[in-house]
Each structure stands twice: as structure tokens, then as C-alpha cells.
Motif scaffolding. Structure first.
Motif, PDB file in Angstrom:
ATOM      1  N   ASP A 115       0.772  -1.226  -0.120  1.00  0.00           N
ATOM      2  CA  ASP A 115      -0.070   0.061  -0.070  1.00  0.00           C
ATOM      3  C   ASP A 115       0.901   1.352  -0.006  1.00  0.00           C
ATOM      4  N   TYR A 116       2.127   1.253   0.224  1.00  0.00           N
ATOM      5  CA  TYR A 116       3.215   2.295   0.487  1.00  0.00           C
ATOM      6  C   TYR A 116       3.545   2.768  -0.954  1.00  0.00           C
ATOM      7  N   VAL A 117       3.575   4.107  -1.196  1.00  0.00           N
ATOM      8  CA  VAL A 117       4.084   4.758  -2.348  1.00  0.00           C
ATOM      9  C   VAL A 117       5.167   5.974  -1.667  1.00  0.00           C
ATOM     10  N   VAL A 118       6.082   5.942  -2.297  1.00  0.00           N
ATOM     11  CA  VAL A 118       7.047   7.006  -1.917  1.00  0.00           C
ATOM     12  C   VAL A 118       7.129   8.175  -2.863  1.00  0.00           C
ATOM     13  N   GLY A 119       6.260   9.088  -2.415  1.00  0.00           N
ATOM     14  CA  GLY A 119       6.142  10.480  -3.284  1.00  0.00           C
ATOM     15  C   GLY A 119       6.443  10.478  -4.630  1.00  0.00           C
ATOM     16  N   ALA A 120       7.208  11.355  -5.108  1.00  0.00           N
ATOM     17  CA  ALA A 120       7.355  11.445  -6.425  1.00  0.00           C
ATOM     18  C   ALA A 120       8.777  10.668  -6.852  1.00  0.00           C
ATOM     19  N   VAL A 121       8.554   9.340  -6.858  1.00  0.00           N
ATOM     20  CA  VAL A 121       9.532   8.271  -7.219  1.00  0.00           C
ATOM     21  C   VAL A 121      10.537   8.687  -8.375  1.00  0.00           C
ATOM     22  N   HIS A 122      10.116   9.433  -9.488  1.00  0.00           N
ATOM     23  CA  HIS A 122      11.008   9.514 -10.464  1.00  0.00           C
ATOM     24  C   HIS A 122      12.031  10.729  -9.939  1.00  0.00           C
ATOM     25  N   GLU A 123      11.895  11.412  -8.910  1.00  0.00           N
ATOM     26  CA  GLU A 123      12.786  12.503  -8.759  1.00  0.00           C
ATOM     27  C   GLU A 123      13.743  12.132  -7.752  1.00  0.00           C
ATOM     28  N   LEU A 124      13.620  10.796  -7.370  1.00  0.00           N
ATOM     29  CA  LEU A 124      14.446  10.380  -6.293  1.00  0.00           C
ATOM     30  C   LEU A 124      15.843   9.636  -6.968  1.00  0.00           C
ATOM     31  N   THR A 125      16.728  10.254  -7.670  1.00  0.00           N
ATOM     32  CA  THR A 125      17.914  10.029  -8.125  1.00  0.00           C
ATOM     33  C   THR A 125      19.050  10.301  -7.460  1.00  0.00           C
ATOM     34  N   THR A 126      19.260  11.076  -6.459  1.00  0.00           N
ATOM     35  CA  THR A 126      20.339  11.484  -5.719  1.00  0.00           C
ATOM     36  C   THR A 126      20.078  11.292  -4.343  1.00  0.00           C
ATOM     37  N   THR A 127      20.907  11.111  -3.465  1.00  0.00           N
ATOM     38  CA  THR A 127      20.848  11.277  -1.728  1.00  0.00           C
ATOM     39  C   THR A 127      20.074  12.564  -1.316  1.00  0.00           C
ATOM     40  N   GLU A 128      20.806  13.690  -2.099  1.00  0.00           N
ATOM     41  CA  GLU A 128      20.266  15.004  -1.604  1.00  0.00           C
ATOM     42  C   GLU A 128      18.685  15.016  -1.970  1.00  0.00           C
ATOM     43  N   ALA A 129      18.297  14.340  -3.109  1.00  0.00           N
ATOM     44  CA  ALA A 129      16.769  14.553  -3.274  1.00  0.00           C
ATOM     45  C   ALA A 129      15.942  13.880  -2.110  1.00  0.00           C
ATOM     46  N   PHE A 130      16.527  12.990  -1.333  1.00  0.00           N
ATOM     47  CA  PHE A 130      15.830  12.474  -0.159  1.00  0.00           C
ATOM     48  C   PHE A 130      15.544  13.414   0.676  1.00  0.00           C
ATOM     49  N   LEU A 131      16.127  14.665   0.875  1.00  0.00           N
ATOM     50  CA  LEU A 131      15.966  15.516   2.108  1.00  0.00           C
ATOM     51  C   LEU A 131      14.408  15.984   2.199  1.00  0.00           C
ATOM     52  N   PRO A 132      13.742  16.061   1.263  1.00  0.00           N
ATOM     53  CA  PRO A 132      12.323  16.646   1.831  1.00  0.00           C
ATOM     54  C   PRO A 132      11.738  15.385   2.560  1.00  0.00           C
ATOM     55  N   LEU A 133      12.010  14.131   2.186  1.00  0.00           N
ATOM     56  CA  LEU A 133      11.454  12.989   2.670  1.00  0.00           C
ATOM     57  C   LEU A 133      11.921  12.817   3.897  1.00  0.00           C
ATOM     58  N   LEU A 134      13.046  12.981   4.290  1.00  0.00           N
ATOM     59  CA  LEU A 134      13.720  12.950   5.593  1.00  0.00           C
ATOM     60  C   LEU A 134      13.489  13.818   6.675  1.00  0.00           C
ATOM     61  N   GLY A 135      13.021  14.724   6.469  1.00  0.00           N
ATOM     62  CA  GLY A 135      12.840  15.944   7.212  1.00  0.00           C
ATOM     63  C   GLY A 135      11.273  16.071   7.801  1.00  0.00           C
ATOM     64  N   GLY A 136      11.191  16.338   9.141  1.00  0.00           N
ATOM     65  CA  GLY A 136       9.676  16.584   9.769  1.00  0.00           C
ATOM     66  C   GLY A 136       9.238  15.435  10.598  1.00  0.00           C
ATOM     67  N   HIS A 137      10.275  14.511  10.760  1.00  0.00           N
ATOM     68  CA  HIS A 137       9.994  13.405  11.682  1.00  0.00           C
ATOM     69  C   HIS A 137      10.431  13.637  12.915  1.00  0.00           C
ATOM     70  N   PRO A 138       9.645  13.678  14.063  1.00  0.00           N
ATOM     71  CA  PRO A 138      10.382  13.649  15.337  1.00  0.00           C
ATOM     72  C   PRO A 138      10.999  12.498  15.891  1.00  0.00           C
ATOM     73  N   THR A 139      11.985  13.118  16.752  1.00  0.00           N
ATOM     74  CA  THR A 139      12.827  11.872  17.386  1.00  0.00           C
ATOM     75  C   THR A 139      11.894  10.769  18.091  1.00  0.00           C
ATOM     76  N   LYS A 140      12.117   9.525  17.938  1.00  0.00           N
ATOM     77  CA  LYS A 140      11.258   8.555  18.744  1.00  0.00           C
ATOM     78  C   LYS A 140      11.806   8.116  19.978  1.00  0.00           C
ATOM     79  N   PHE A 141      13.161   8.161  20.244  1.00  0.00           N
ATOM     80  CA  PHE A 141      13.756   7.643  21.443  1.00  0.00           C
ATOM     81  C   PHE A 141      15.195   8.375  21.450  1.00  0.00           C
ATOM     82  N   PRO A 142      15.613   8.525  22.746  1.00  0.00           N
ATOM     83  CA  PRO A 142      17.121   8.873  22.775  1.00  0.00           C
ATOM     84  C   PRO A 142      18.129   8.177  21.973  1.00  0.00           C
TER      85      PRO A 142
END
Length: 322
Positions: A115-142
Motif C-alpha cells: 500500500d505504501y508509495v514513496v512520493g514522486a519516485v521519479h525524482e529520487l535519483t540522488t541522496t540529496e533528493a531525499f532531504l524533503p522525505l527525511l525531514g519533519g519526523h520527530p525523534t522517537k527515542f534518545p
């Protein structure tokens, strides 16, 4: 035994077992269902998280050279990027899934990869392109307090490796892992231009098996998705234990944390057997399933690759029980 399980489960993929100089290798099912192209023992398969081990080894090669250290903080190279990653998160925390950072693809939730689809998959060609996906997720544990499997953590590792070395992630893995290991048929393949010798991944959607092209990044990065063959995985384990990639594997495969929920332990980028010295790489995603295991005590390696989401598991479970 393998034939019987393959028949019962409708297995599509390749199985290879190397033991005491003897090799068993056999292919099943279709690499491309549209054109009726069968899998062969030389077919290349995506291995999802199985390539986290390759990311770890590329990072550890930089540690060996002094470009990074296990206690290097992510923040020291991220600068203002990904501000929710805690200041005390280190390379070692990321390698051992103990960073506690929030994950863009959280496998601790009730995630169904179909069921899971990763955003605009065609744009994910570099590591830097993942920054918008990686951001905004709060820490889960220390950081360092427990194990929490984290896909995003290995994308962060790829980013740190790039920034520390000045070399792109894909070339880092080629230079520091694939070439030293002699893995001539392993590489990062674009999902929208798979070569003829690569299997298309399939998953059930609305009662029909469809390609996984809309479910995965078009080009793999640090958390998984490289394509390989069963023979190249046998080559990989031999090279790893021979010290051809990062020298001695003692530190890489030293258990760092117990993972009782999986009946396993974890080292630096590798799963470890709960009771023996065997090491494993495991990957599962939409249209992909993979497990490769090497036991240095018996000098036995086995690999199961499949181009369906559940395909590898019945055979892998049987092999693990022998």
C-alpha cells in the motif's frame, strides 16, 4: 525440497547454496511476465534493504581512512539540514539502528509495503533528493537507548558519506565495495530502464500482479535497492571475510545490540544470528524479497532472491532451519 516449496508457494526467483566447494543454483518463475521471460541463475534482482550492508561498508571504509569516525555526529555534516535529528546522534548510532531518529518509511508501524508509495519516485535519483522525505519526523527515542529499525538512518549515512568524501554515494559503493569484492554484475539500476537481464518486481494490486515501478525510488540510495545476482552474493561473502573490502570483519560483525523481537542480533549494517557467528543481509519491499546468509563455521553461504514481495521467505525459512 526446494523444488517442492517453490511449487507450493509459486516462487519466482533464484536460490543458490555454496557449501564445501559444491554449488546448487536454480531459477524459477518469470523475470518479466509481460513478455514471458524466465528467470535464470544469472538474473539480477533488487534486494531492497539487503544493500544496507554495502552502505555500511562504504561508510566504514571512510572511517578506516579517517574521513569519518564512529563517533562523528550527524549534525557536524548536516549543518542546518534535518534539524529534528538530535545533536548527539552519531555514525555508530545510525549504523546500528539505535539513533532514534524519525523515519520516512517506518517499519515499526503497521506498514504494508503493497500500500505504501514513496512520493514522486521519479525524482529520487540522488541522496540529496531525499532531504524533503527525511525531514519533519520527530525523534522517537534518545540515541543509544534501544534498537529501532530505521530506513531513513541509512539514507542519512549515505548523505554523511557523500559530504565527508566529496564523492557521490553510488560511486562510493562501486569504488569501495563492489569493485574490491569483484561483484561485476551488481549495480544501481534505474527502475524505468531495467536491462534485459534484470527481473521486474511484482506485487498484487486490485487482484492483479503489477510492476512495482511506482512504489520504489527510481534509483536506489543508502537504505536499499541495489540489483545483484546470486553468484555475486557468493563472491561478496568470500571477499568480505577475506578482508578484501574493509580489512578484518571482526569489528563489523561484532554484535552491538540484541534484537529479541527478530531473534537476532545486529552489528554494523549486518544482521547476526542469535546464537552462532552467521551473518545475514535481508531485504523486503514492494515486489522484492531477499535473504543471504553466510556461516563462517561451516563455510556455507545461501542466497534467495525473488521478484515478488513474499517470494523468498518460505524457502529462506526452510534453509535457516537446516
Amino acid at each position: 525440497m526446494i523444488d517442492e516449496i517453490a511449487e507450493e508457494s509459486g516462487f519466482s526467483g533464484v536460490v543458490r547454496i555454496d557449501q564445501a566447494g559444491e554449488v546448487f543454483a536454480k531459477a524459477y518463475g518469470l523475470a518479466n511476465r509481460t513478455y514471458g521471460i524466465p528467470n535464470t541463475v544469472d538474473t539480477r534482482f533488487g534486494i531492497a534493504s539487503g544493500s544496507k550492508g554495502f552502505t555500511a561498508l562504504a561508510v566504514l571504509s571512510l572511517v578506516r581512512e579517517g574521513a569519518l569516525a564512529l563517533d562523528t555526529t550527524a549534525r557536524s555534516l548536516l549543518g542546518d539540514d534535518l534539524p529534528l535529528i538530535a545533536d548527539d546522534v552519531t555514525v555508530e548510532h545510525l549504523l546500528t539502528h539505535t539513533s532514534g531518529i524519525g523515519d520516512y518509511l517506518d517499519e515499526e508501524s503497521d506498514l504494508d509495503v503493497t500500500d505504501y508509495v514513496v512520493g514522486a519516485v521519479h525524482e529520487l535519483t540522488t541522496t540529496e533528493a531525499f532531504l524533503p522525505l527525511l525531514g519533519g519526523h520527530p525523534t522517537k527515542f534518545p540515541a543509544g537507548s534501544r534498537f529501532g529499525y530505521c530506513n531513513g538512518g541509512f539514507v542519512v549515512l549515505a548523505l554523511l558519506a557523500e559530504r565527508a568524501s566529496g564523492v557521490g554515494y553510488h560511486e562510493l559503493v562501486r569504488e569501495r565495495v563492489l569493485r574490491p569484492a569483484g561483484m561485476a554484475r551488481t549495480d544501481f539500476l534505474r527502475a524505468d530502464e531495467l536491462p534485459a537481464d534484470a527481473a521486474v518486481g511484482y506485487l498484487p494490486l486490485d487482484g492483479i500482479d503489477r510492476s512495482n515501478i511506482f512504489h520504489l525510488p527510481v534509483l536506489a540510495t543508502g537504505d536499499g535497492g541495489i540489483h545483484t545476482t546470486a553468484a555475486d552474493m557468493a563472491v561478496f561473502w568470500r571477499a568480505l571475510y577475506a578482508g578484501d573490502i574493509v580489512g578484518s570483519v571482526a569489528d563489523v560483525l561484532r554484535p552491538r545490540i540484541d534484537v529479541p523481537a527478530e531473534s537476532k542480533r545486529y552489528g554494523l549494517g549486518f544482521w547476526l544470528d542469535e546464537h552462532t557467528d552467521a551473518a545475514m543481509l535481508i531485504g523486503g519491499d514492494a515486489g522484492v524479497s531477499f535473504k543471504s546468509r553466510h556461516d563462517p563455521q561451516t563455510d556455507t553461504t545461501w542466497t534467495v532472491l525473488s521478484n515478488t514481495s513474499p517470494g523468498a521467505w518460505p524457502i529462506a525459512r526452510q534453509l535457516a532451519s537446516i
